[in-house]
Each structure stands twice: as C-alpha cells, then as structure tokens.
Design a protein around this motif. Structure first.
Motif, PDB file in Angstrom:
ATOM      1  N   ILE A 120       0.853  -1.364   0.086  1.00 44.47           N
ATOM      2  CA  ILE A 120      -0.140   0.102   0.085  1.00 44.47           C
ATOM      3  C   ILE A 120       0.820   1.201   0.022  1.00 44.47           C
ATOM      4  O   ILE A 120       0.712   2.208  -0.832  1.00 44.47           O
ATOM      5  CB  ILE A 120      -0.925  -0.123   1.258  1.00 44.47           C
TER       6      ILE A 120
ATOM      7  N   HIS B  25      -6.794  -2.315  -2.127  1.00 45.30           N
ATOM      8  CA  HIS B  25      -5.694  -3.322  -1.560  1.00 45.30           C
ATOM      9  C   HIS B  25      -6.280  -4.041  -0.344  1.00 45.30           C
ATOM     10  O   HIS B  25      -6.136  -5.201  -0.410  1.00 45.30           O
ATOM     11  CB  HIS B  25      -4.460  -2.546  -1.198  1.00 45.30           C
TER      12      HIS B  25
ATOM     13  N   ASP C 145      -6.651  -8.152  -0.342  1.00 48.52           N
ATOM     14  CA  ASP C 145      -5.782  -8.799   0.770  1.00 48.52           C
ATOM     15  C   ASP C 145      -6.908  -9.625   1.924  1.00 48.52           C
ATOM     16  O   ASP C 145      -6.327 -10.795   2.061  1.00 48.52           O
ATOM     17  CB  ASP C 145      -4.965  -7.946   1.577  1.00 48.52           C
TER      18      ASP C 145
END
Length: 542
Positions: free
Chosen positions: A320, A405, A409
């Motif tokens: 990130i 993200h 994830d």
C-alpha cells in the motif's frame, strides 16, 4: 557551517487530514545523470528567496489559525518557547523556566539581549501586554474567528515580577502547558496602537517582532521580509525573503515552473515530473500525518481483538505504501511517529503474514463451513459472517487505492469487505454518528502528542473517539501523562504498548512530505514541526 544539523515530531490536531510519502529522515535526491564530484561549498551571505503560500497571511500572530501562516510568522515573531524537530520544547524568548513542586507555578526567566525590530528592548511588560490582549480576544472575538487559546483557560493569574521575570499560576497542573507558549509575543507599544486604531490597516513598520526577519513591505498578494541584523540569535545567511500569495496550488506549480518561486510542496504522483526538471532537486522528510482504518468496536465482529490483529497481519501495508506514495514514507504500528521524542521503538511490529493471520482467525473460531469463501462464527446465539463495509471518500485517490488493496488482501483470508465510496462529508457524518463498520482515514498529530482526544473513554460520546474504544488502564495513564511533567515520556511509552496490543485502530503508514527546490537554494533541512526551524542555515548560491 555555523551549526549542526537539527535532529528530526508534534497544539491541536488537524481533523482527518490527507497526506502524501520514505523511511529516510531527510533524503536529497541526486541528479538524474552522473555528474562530477562537487567540492563542499561554504554558505554565502546575501540573496533573496521567494516562497509561495495560499494563506491570506494575517500578520497578527495572535489571530493566526492555520499552520502555514504560523510557520511564516515564526520568522517574524517568537514565543516564549519553540518546538524543535522532535517535538521537544526549547528556549526562545524565555531563556529558562522553573516549575514548582505542585506543577502549577511557572517562573519564566526572559532573555536580556532581545530587541524589537524597531530597536526597543524586549521585557516582561511585552509578555504581560500580550497575555492581556489574548484575554480580551477570548471575550470580544467569536471563537470561530480566532484561535482557541485553550491553554489560557487554565491560567489563574500572571504577573511581570520584574523586567526579566514573568510568573504564571495555573488552576491545575498541566504537563503540556508550555506547548501553548509558542505563539508569538507582541510588543506592548504595538498592542497600544491596536487600541487606538481599530480597523485601520497597519503599515509594514508596525508589524514588529523579535525574530530573524522583519517586515519591510506588504501588499494584497505578497509580504517582503529582510534579515534582522540585530537578531540576538544566529543570524540567517539569507538577506531577504519574498512570500507570494497564490489562489491555489496549481498557480504555485506554474510559478515554480517559471522559477518565480524557489520551493514548493509536491505530491508523490508529481515526483517524476519535478525530478526531471533542470536546476531542481527534491527533498523528502517525515510528516506528522498517518493513515489508518477506523474500526467501529461496537460491531460484534470487529470487537474481537483477534480479528483485528488477523486483519492487520493480512494487509500488505508495504505494498500500500509503495502504490500510494511510491514508497516514500514508512509503515507504522502506533499513533506516535518515529521522529518524536515520545516514540516507543520497542513496540511490537505486526508483520504481513497471511498464514499466521489465517491461523489466528481459525483459533478464534472463524471457519468457512458452507464453502462460500467467507468465514463464519456463532457469537452468542447468532451466526455471523466475517463481512463488513469499508468507507472511503472518493476524492482521495491514495485512500481509494488503499481501500482497494485492503478489500483484495482480506478476501484471501475469507473476509468479505464491501467497499463503499462516499463523499468526505458523508464519511464524516457516518463516522461521527458511529453508523459505520470501518473507514479509511487519517490524522495529523500536534507537535506534543496528546492521545486523549483519540483514545480516552471520555471522548466516546461527544469527542473524536469514534471507534468507541474504552480501556480504564489507558485512561488512567493518559490522565497522569497530562499532569505529570517528569514522567510523561514513560507514561506515553506505556500508552503506546497498550494501544499496540488492543489495536482500536488499524495503523497503516505515514507518508513523507516532499519539497521541490531551486538548486540555488541551499542548506534546507526541513522537519515535521516547522519548515523554517533551520532558517538560519539556508543560503543562496550567488
């Protein structure tokens, strides 16, 4: 060189700020193509630097509310104390101070070698006149039109004991009190003119301070400063500064491109553009910003610290950081950042590890029993899916990247995240009313790290503890840190360890600030507190 480099944190927090950012404290970027080794250059006296601002530059330091204006005015006016690059108090107009055993009486010993820009001698009468004016402003000016002056609410009395000694008595001990004494002191004679000339525009010569620069001219779109050759401290190399006022950052970029200004802040996405410019170099340095996921702890799924720990382990925060700032910043594990005097370097670092994260969820009783890809668990008598909504404001590209993200994830862990784009006003409304699950947000901390606003139980109902975090042990520590001047560092170390263990917020990263500078401007060593903290080291290559 005249002095050593200043070491590289942080009055009031700035609400939900955005930011840009590298793990190095200060990083000058080398030219694109190899060049011959330059011989170390000695600073030269003289020259004028041109700077840019979007602030309207209220020249009264007692009415300055935004940080940009305060930083510029610190060149002209000085407070009793100043804050260095680590957020520590240093003498300014006060040469030293003593605090009595009860922590309520401050004896301020003033410097005896200070002159105002008009040649008058600085004394305790000026400090008293400034304090008197602040009291008047608190009574006569609406709060929305002036600074809070919150530190004055705790002042019981004050007096000029003699011309070089000022006594302040507080109602109750406050370990943070002196941090409020950075606001510029005005001369008693100038304050007297304010009483007799209300509404009259001041001339440049009337804006007198004690700082390293003095005002020589002012117009609607600029302020010109000249070096104060009678300054009591180490005098700047730079002879003059022109501060130009622009309508917006786009106009500032255009001015820099034309070399009409010598230094500007840039965003990470502009790095390559400015890096390729001739006669330009870039500096990056730590900011006081940090990004985090706010977690509503009243949600029965998210109230489990094991779930929060697994989530943080399952998020690739380094990725990130790379994607949002091109790696210019650092991953963080708490609210106090590494450049601060109060940073606890022994805190546990939560590393990215999906296998460990999955194991922690399994041990906490989360399993995908129906093979739909989402973990589930019975809490009490109700079955819950491990799913929740993540709010992100659409106008912030870096935060949208971050949220994307996180969504991907956590999906790999069997956690379903519903990414919801909202306006900033909608996000604030939902978060402050506690009608949310999670949200990507950010803070900019004050130079003096006061954690009560964010973590104290007393701030849940009407304050900024919008995650509804409550820990009596932490409450006691934060209260003690507010009053115990001698033990504050140790207490804040303890507080960070508790926060690091409980994870009421999921801390993500802190971006660096980035400056683009004309190569003629040398010696700039910015820090997170004040861009001008080492102004005496700046110089212009003639």
């Amino acid at each position: 060189m005249k002095r050593k480099l200043i070491a590289i944190l942080i009055f009031i927090t700035v609400f939900f700020s955005t930011a840009c950012s590298d793990t190095e404290h200060l990083s000058p970027i080398e030219p694109k193509e190899p060049e011959k080794q330059e011989v170390a250059e000695s600073p030269q006296s003289g020259g004028t630097v041109s700077l840019a601002t979007t602030s309207n530059l209220n020249m009264d330091p007692l009415m300055a509310n935004d940080e940009e204006t305060k930083a510029i005015l610190s060149l002209i006016y000085e407070g009793l104390v100043r804050i260095d690059g680590q957020g520590m108090l240093q003498p300014a107009l006060a040469e030293s101070w003593q605090i009595d055993e009860d922590g309520k009486i401050y004896t301020i010993n003033l410097r005896t070698d200070v002159k105002w820009h008009n040649g008058e001698t600085f004394s305790s009468a000026d400090v008293k006149a400034t304090f008197d004016r602040i009291k008047e402003l608190k009574k006569s000016v609406k709060k929305v039109e002036r600074p809070d002056f919150a530190e004055f609410d705790n002042i019981q009395s004050y007096e000029a004991l003699d011309k070089n000694t000022f006594i302040i008595s507080l109602y109750k001990p406050d370990a943070d009190f002196l941090y409020g004494m950075t606001r510029g002191i005005l001369s008693a004679s100038f304050i007297e003119t304010l009483k007799t000339s209300k509404g009259t525009e001041k001339t440049a010569s009337e804006y007198i301070g004690t700082g390293p620069f003095k005002v020589v001219s002012r117009s609607s779109d600029s302020v010109s400063l000249r070096r104060n050759d009678d300054y009591f401290g180490e005098k700047p190399y730079i002879e003059g500064m022109n501060i130009k006022i622009f309508p917006d950052n786009t106009a500032i970029k255009e001015a820099f491109n034309k070399r009409a200004v010598d230094m500007i802040n840039i965003e990470p996405e502009d790095w390559n553009v400015f890096h390729e410019m001739e006669d330009v170099y870039l500096l990056q340095y730590p900011s006081r910003y940090f990004e985090f996921i706010a977690v509503n702890l009243t949600n029965p799924i998210l109230s489990d610290v094991n779930v929060r720990q697994a989530m943080l382990m399952g998020i690739d925060r380094n990725r990130i950081l790379q994607d949002t700032t091109l790696g210019r910043g650092l991953v963080i594990d708490g609210p106090i950042l590494p450049y601060s005097w109060a940073f606890n370097s022994n805190m546990q670092q939560i590393m990215y590890n999906k296998r460990t994260a999955a194991q922690k969820l399994k041990e906490a009783g989360w399993e995908d029993k129906d093979d739909d890809g989402i973990l589930e668990k019975t809490i009490g008598k109700k079955k819950y899916k491990l799913e929740f909504e993540l709010l992100v404001n659409t106008s912030n590209g870096a935060r949208y990247q971050t949220a994307s993200h996180i969504e991907k994830d956590l999906k790999d862990l069997g956690i379903s995240v519903k990414l919801t784009n909202v306006t900033w006003d909608e996000l604030k409304s939902k978060v402050m009313s506690k009608k949310y699950d999670t949200a990507v947000m950010g803070w900019k901390l004050a130079p003096n790290p006061d954690l009560q606003f964010m973590f104290a139980s007393s701030e849940i109902k009407n304050g900024y503890n919008f995650v509804s975090y409550s820990n009596p042990e932490l409450d006691d520590i934060l209260i003690q840190a507010k009053t115990d001047y001698e033990s504050k560092k140790e207490l804040l170390y303890e507080a960070q360890e508790i926060i690091n263990r409980d994870l009421p917020y999921l801390f993500l990263y802190s971006p660096n600030e980035i400056l683009a500078l004309n190569k003629r401007l040398k010696g700039v060593e910015p820090d997170p507190i004040n861009l001008f903290n080492n102004i005496n080291e700046w110089w212009i290559k003639q």
